[in-house]
Scaffold this motif. Structure first.
Motif, PDB file in Angstrom:
ATOM      1  N   LEU A   1      53.299 -57.310 -36.943  1.00 12.07           N
ATOM      2  CA  LEU A   1      53.987 -57.624 -38.193  1.00 12.07           C
ATOM      3  C   LEU A   1      53.051 -57.466 -39.386  1.00 12.07           C
ATOM      4  N   MET A   2      53.546 -56.784 -40.416  1.00 11.44           N
ATOM      5  CA  MET A   2      52.798 -56.655 -41.667  1.00 11.44           C
ATOM      6  C   MET A   2      53.790 -56.545 -42.817  1.00 11.44           C
ATOM      7  N   ASN A   3      53.820 -57.571 -43.635  1.00 12.18           N
ATOM      8  CA  ASN A   3      54.772 -57.646 -44.749  1.00 12.18           C
ATOM      9  C   ASN A   3      56.204 -57.372 -44.279  1.00 12.18           C
ATOM     10  N   PRO A   4      56.685 -58.130 -43.294  1.00  7.98           N
ATOM     11  CA  PRO A   4      58.068 -57.923 -42.842  1.00  7.98           C
ATOM     12  C   PRO A   4      59.054 -58.252 -43.954  1.00  7.98           C
ATOM     13  N   SER A   5      60.047 -57.388 -44.115  1.00  7.70           N
ATOM     14  CA  SER A   5      61.019 -57.596 -45.193  1.00  7.70           C
ATOM     15  C   SER A   5      62.456 -57.618 -44.699  1.00  7.70           C
ATOM     16  N   GLY A   6      62.688 -57.191 -43.460  1.00  7.08           N
ATOM     17  CA  GLY A   6      64.050 -57.174 -42.930  1.00  7.08           C
ATOM     18  C   GLY A   6      64.099 -57.678 -41.503  1.00  7.08           C
ATOM     19  N   VAL A   7      65.169 -58.385 -41.158  1.00  6.70           N
ATOM     20  CA  VAL A   7      65.375 -58.869 -39.788  1.00  6.70           C
ATOM     21  C   VAL A   7      66.847 -58.703 -39.421  1.00  6.70           C
ATOM     22  N   PHE A   8      67.094 -58.504 -38.125  1.00 13.02           N
ATOM     23  CA  PHE A   8      68.473 -58.350 -37.661  1.00 13.02           C
ATOM     24  C   PHE A   8      68.574 -58.826 -36.222  1.00 13.02           C
ATOM     25  N   VAL A   9      69.571 -59.657 -35.944  1.00 16.26           N
ATOM     26  CA  VAL A   9      69.821 -60.144 -34.592  1.00 16.26           C
ATOM     27  C   VAL A   9      70.798 -59.212 -33.884  1.00 16.26           C
ATOM     28  N   ASP A  10      70.359 -58.663 -32.752  1.00 17.31           N
ATOM     29  CA  ASP A  10      71.221 -57.870 -31.878  1.00 17.31           C
ATOM     30  C   ASP A  10      71.709 -58.811 -30.776  1.00 17.31           C
ATOM     31  N   SER A  11      72.867 -59.410 -31.000  1.00 15.35           N
ATOM     32  CA  SER A  11      73.384 -60.412 -30.059  1.00 15.35           C
ATOM     33  C   SER A  11      73.691 -59.810 -28.699  1.00 15.35           C
ATOM     34  N   LYS A  12      74.170 -58.581 -28.685  1.00 17.63           N
ATOM     35  CA  LYS A  12      74.556 -57.940 -27.428  1.00 17.63           C
ATOM     36  C   LYS A  12      73.364 -57.766 -26.498  1.00 17.63           C
TER      37      LYS A  12
END
Length: 255
Positions: free
Chosen positions: A182-193
């Protein structure tokens, strides 16, 4: 905001264009109500449109005002199950119409009813030194567990809170360390499937994939890169000016 077909390729025109407020930074969609949420940095606002809005169509409603405690909005998450709206705030506060109103507050996460509008106060706020938030960016919520994942830009980490948390609380989990990438993380998304967490890194041009239950200094399951691992990003963001120092033969770029 430009919208393209899912299978778009090459140099094509967008399917539609929506004129959104200047400094729009974050997006989220309520699929159940077919509404598009746009987070605006300054003046801080959450504007809500029809999902299919285009052109100069006006928002259905807007959340803004001193009571909202919105400040430099950089992330939005929607909990359709509990009808809640979450925003991340950097804490830069001022009223452009009034001299001397500027102030700096701790970064925060504000929680509102999903249908909030006008100058509505948050239901609760996550804020304080225990939170470890430092330029919190985009968020995503796991609808099954209620875990709220926050990309923590300057902290080079992903903070995981419960959607019910309040006040000066420590994250339930923190993904951070030299093994994470990780370096300057700016986006996240949960893949529930697939039970995976996707994280985009502004600082090293990569996307990391972790198990949803990842914690601590753990290596990602896999990484997608657009540059070699040793390539350091310039990290330019919204450059609006520059200067040349003749004595040092340097170009100065404010961000």
């Amino acid at each position: 905001m430009v919208v393209f077909p899912r299978d778009a390729k090459g140099n094509i025109k967008p399917a539609r264009i929506l004129a959104t407020p200047h400094r729009g930074f974050a997006l989220a969609v309520d699929e159940e109500k077919q509404e598009l949420f746009v987070g605006v940095q300054y003046p801080p606002e959450v504007a809500v449109y029809r999902k299919g809005a285009s052109g100069n169509e006006k928002p259905l409603r807007s959340l803004q005002g001193e009571s909202t405690r919105l400040s430099d909005v950089h992330g939005i998450a929607i909990d359709p199950k509990n009808k809640l709206l979450y925003t991340t705030n950097w804490g830069h506060v001022s009223d452009y119409r009034m001299v001397g109103t500027g102030r700096i507050e701790d970064p925060s996460i504000s929680v509102y009813p999903l249908n909030a509008e006008g100058d509505t106060s948050p239901l609760r706020t996550i804020q304080g030194p225990k939170t470890q938030m430092d330029w919190p960016a985009q968020m995503t919520i796991d609808p099954e567990t209620g875990d709220l994942y926050v990309a923590n830009d300057i902290g080079h980490s992903v903070l995981v809170f419960k959607g019910t948390d309040q006040g000066n609380v420590a994250p339930r989990r923190v993904i951070k360390g030299n093994r994470t990438g990780l370096m300057n993380p700016s986006g996240v998304f949960v893949d529930s499937k697939n039970k995976e967490l996707w994280v985009s890194n502004f600082g090293n041009s990569s996307a990391d994939v972790f198990p949803l239950n990842a914690d601590g200094n753990v290596a990602p399951l896999r990484t997608i890169r657009s540059a070699p691992s040793n390539k350091v990003s310039l990290k330019f963001g919204k450059v609006e000016a520059l200067a040349y120092d003749e004595g040092r033969d340097q170009v100065w770029v404010p961000n």
